[in-house]
Design a protein around this motif. Sequence first.
Motif, PDB file in Angstrom:
ATOM      1  N   MET A 134      90.952  22.197   8.382  1.00  0.00           N
ATOM      2  CA  MET A 134      90.427  21.215   9.330  1.00  0.00           C
ATOM      3  C   MET A 134      91.381  20.030   9.479  1.00  0.00           C
ATOM      4  N   VAL A 135      92.008  19.626   8.395  1.00  0.00           N
ATOM      5  CA  VAL A 135      92.938  18.497   8.449  1.00  0.00           C
ATOM      6  C   VAL A 135      94.131  18.835   9.332  1.00  0.00           C
ATOM      7  N   LYS A 136      94.596  20.079   9.288  1.00  0.00           N
ATOM      8  CA  LYS A 136      95.788  20.463  10.038  1.00  0.00           C
ATOM      9  C   LYS A 136      95.508  20.781  11.497  1.00  0.00           C
ATOM     10  N   LEU A 137      94.256  20.968  11.851  1.00  0.00           N
ATOM     11  CA  LEU A 137      93.919  21.289  13.240  1.00  0.00           C
ATOM     12  C   LEU A 137      93.784  20.017  14.067  1.00  0.00           C
ATOM     13  N   PRO A 138      93.976  20.146  15.381  1.00  0.00           N
ATOM     14  CA  PRO A 138      93.745  18.988  16.265  1.00  0.00           C
ATOM     15  C   PRO A 138      92.278  18.555  16.222  1.00  0.00           C
ATOM     16  N   PRO A 139      91.999  17.302  16.513  1.00  0.00           N
ATOM     17  CA  PRO A 139      90.621  16.787  16.391  1.00  0.00           C
ATOM     18  C   PRO A 139      89.576  17.584  17.177  1.00  0.00           C
ATOM     19  N   GLU A 140      89.910  18.041  18.381  1.00  0.00           N
ATOM     20  CA  GLU A 140      88.903  18.777  19.155  1.00  0.00           C
ATOM     21  C   GLU A 140      88.590  20.127  18.514  1.00  0.00           C
ATOM     22  N   ARG A 141      89.594  20.754  17.908  1.00  0.00           N
ATOM     23  CA  ARG A 141      89.359  22.029  17.207  1.00  0.00           C
ATOM     24  C   ARG A 141      88.576  21.805  15.920  1.00  0.00           C
ATOM     25  N   ARG A 142      88.845  20.676  15.247  1.00  0.00           N
ATOM     26  CA  ARG A 142      88.090  20.322  14.044  1.00  0.00           C
ATOM     27  C   ARG A 142      86.607  20.228  14.354  1.00  0.00           C
ATOM     28  N   ARG A 143      86.300  19.525  15.457  1.00  0.00           N
ATOM     29  CA  ARG A 143      84.898  19.368  15.851  1.00  0.00           C
ATOM     30  C   ARG A 143      84.263  20.731  16.154  1.00  0.00           C
ATOM     31  N   GLU A 144      85.028  21.578  16.826  1.00  0.00           N
ATOM     32  CA  GLU A 144      84.514  22.904  17.166  1.00  0.00           C
ATOM     33  C   GLU A 144      84.195  23.720  15.910  1.00  0.00           C
ATOM     34  N   LEU A 145      85.105  23.696  14.935  1.00  0.00           N
ATOM     35  CA  LEU A 145      84.873  24.441  13.693  1.00  0.00           C
ATOM     36  C   LEU A 145      83.694  23.859  12.923  1.00  0.00           C
ATOM     37  N   ARG A 146      83.597  22.532  12.859  1.00  0.00           N
ATOM     38  CA  ARG A 146      82.461  21.902  12.194  1.00  0.00           C
ATOM     39  C   ARG A 146      81.138  22.312  12.845  1.00  0.00           C
TER      40      ARG A 146
ATOM     41  N   ALA B 158      77.851  37.376  -0.053  1.00  0.00           N
ATOM     42  CA  ALA B 158      77.194  37.302   1.250  1.00  0.00           C
ATOM     43  C   ALA B 158      77.511  35.982   1.945  1.00  0.00           C
ATOM     44  N   LEU B 159      77.526  34.886   1.181  1.00  0.00           N
ATOM     45  CA  LEU B 159      77.874  33.585   1.741  1.00  0.00           C
ATOM     46  C   LEU B 159      79.310  33.581   2.223  1.00  0.00           C
ATOM     47  N   ARG B 160      80.206  34.151   1.424  1.00  0.00           N
ATOM     48  CA  ARG B 160      81.614  34.227   1.818  1.00  0.00           C
ATOM     49  C   ARG B 160      81.784  35.059   3.087  1.00  0.00           C
ATOM     50  N   ALA B 161      81.032  36.153   3.189  1.00  0.00           N
ATOM     51  CA  ALA B 161      81.104  36.995   4.387  1.00  0.00           C
ATOM     52  C   ALA B 161      80.635  36.223   5.622  1.00  0.00           C
ATOM     53  N   LEU B 162      79.595  35.413   5.465  1.00  0.00           N
ATOM     54  CA  LEU B 162      79.099  34.615   6.584  1.00  0.00           C
ATOM     55  C   LEU B 162      80.145  33.595   7.026  1.00  0.00           C
ATOM     56  N   VAL B 163      80.764  32.919   6.072  1.00  0.00           N
ATOM     57  CA  VAL B 163      81.804  31.943   6.397  1.00  0.00           C
ATOM     58  C   VAL B 163      83.008  32.647   7.022  1.00  0.00           C
ATOM     59  N   ASP B 164      83.379  33.806   6.500  1.00  0.00           N
ATOM     60  CA  ASP B 164      84.513  34.545   7.059  1.00  0.00           C
ATOM     61  C   ASP B 164      84.233  34.990   8.489  1.00  0.00           C
ATOM     62  N   THR B 165      83.009  35.411   8.770  1.00  0.00           N
ATOM     63  CA  THR B 165      82.640  35.797  10.123  1.00  0.00           C
ATOM     64  C   THR B 165      82.726  34.604  11.067  1.00  0.00           C
ATOM     65  N   THR B 166      82.269  33.453  10.600  1.00  0.00           N
ATOM     66  CA  THR B 166      82.363  32.231  11.397  1.00  0.00           C
ATOM     67  C   THR B 166      83.811  31.878  11.654  1.00  0.00           C
ATOM     68  N   LEU B 167      84.647  32.002  10.642  1.00  0.00           N
ATOM     69  CA  LEU B 167      86.070  31.699  10.794  1.00  0.00           C
ATOM     70  C   LEU B 167      86.727  32.664  11.779  1.00  0.00           C
ATOM     71  N   ALA B 168      86.360  33.935  11.717  1.00  0.00           N
ATOM     72  CA  ALA B 168      86.915  34.920  12.651  1.00  0.00           C
ATOM     73  C   ALA B 168      86.494  34.599  14.082  1.00  0.00           C
ATOM     74  N   GLN B 169      85.235  34.196  14.246  1.00  0.00           N
ATOM     75  CA  GLN B 169      84.748  33.806  15.572  1.00  0.00           C
ATOM     76  C   GLN B 169      85.535  32.608  16.090  1.00  0.00           C
TER      77      GLN B 169
ATOM     78  N   ALA C   1      88.603  31.615  15.115  1.00  0.00           N
ATOM     79  CA  ALA C   1      90.012  31.954  15.315  1.00  0.00           C
ATOM     80  C   ALA C   1      90.232  32.778  16.573  1.00  0.00           C
ATOM     81  N   SER C   2      89.221  33.524  16.998  1.00  0.00           N
ATOM     82  CA  SER C   2      89.394  34.358  18.188  1.00  0.00           C
ATOM     83  C   SER C   2      89.609  33.529  19.442  1.00  0.00           C
ATOM     84  N   GLY C   3      89.213  32.271  19.432  1.00  0.00           N
ATOM     85  CA  GLY C   3      89.397  31.407  20.591  1.00  0.00           C
ATOM     86  C   GLY C   3      90.593  30.492  20.497  1.00  0.00           C
ATOM     87  N   LEU C   4      91.401  30.631  19.448  1.00  0.00           N
ATOM     88  CA  LEU C   4      92.554  29.749  19.267  1.00  0.00           C
ATOM     89  C   LEU C   4      93.818  30.353  19.860  1.00  0.00           C
TER      90      LEU C   4
END
Length: 157
Positions: free
Chosen positions: A51-63, A114-125, A127-130
Amino acid sequence: MIAQPLKPWLLVSVLLNVFLIGGVGGGLYHWKTSAAPAEAVVNQHGLRQAMVKLPPERRRELRQLLRHNRADSQPLVMAGREARLGVIKQLEAPTLDRDVLVAELAKAREADAALRALVDTTLAQFASGLPQEERQKLVEALYTRGQARAVGGKPRS
């Protein structure tokens, strides 16, 4: 007559004040010139560093994506916490029931996976728009210890 004994004390006082003012001034100068940004001071890992390395608008999107999945992740977090409490209870018990301990450890492991899988799925979602440059920043942030280079060789430019 009174001025004679006061001269050494006045000289000591002036020297002490000059020393203190110089020390405070030097400390402030050093603090202002060499202060690192707050992001660099904190040793961050994983998604926080990403999140620190991403631009502010992408940070907000990931959050927002992570907050959206918070409701789904809460039961998994609670299940993992309860299982770890069960592990603690078994380890503190006067007699250890190995089968129950193994079962509690398995429950904790499953909840964490299961929690890690949920976070990984969110991250994949996310990243698909980056675009490719921002995905590269994400890779650098998530794999800071050279894991990506060790496995795949040189990163592509």
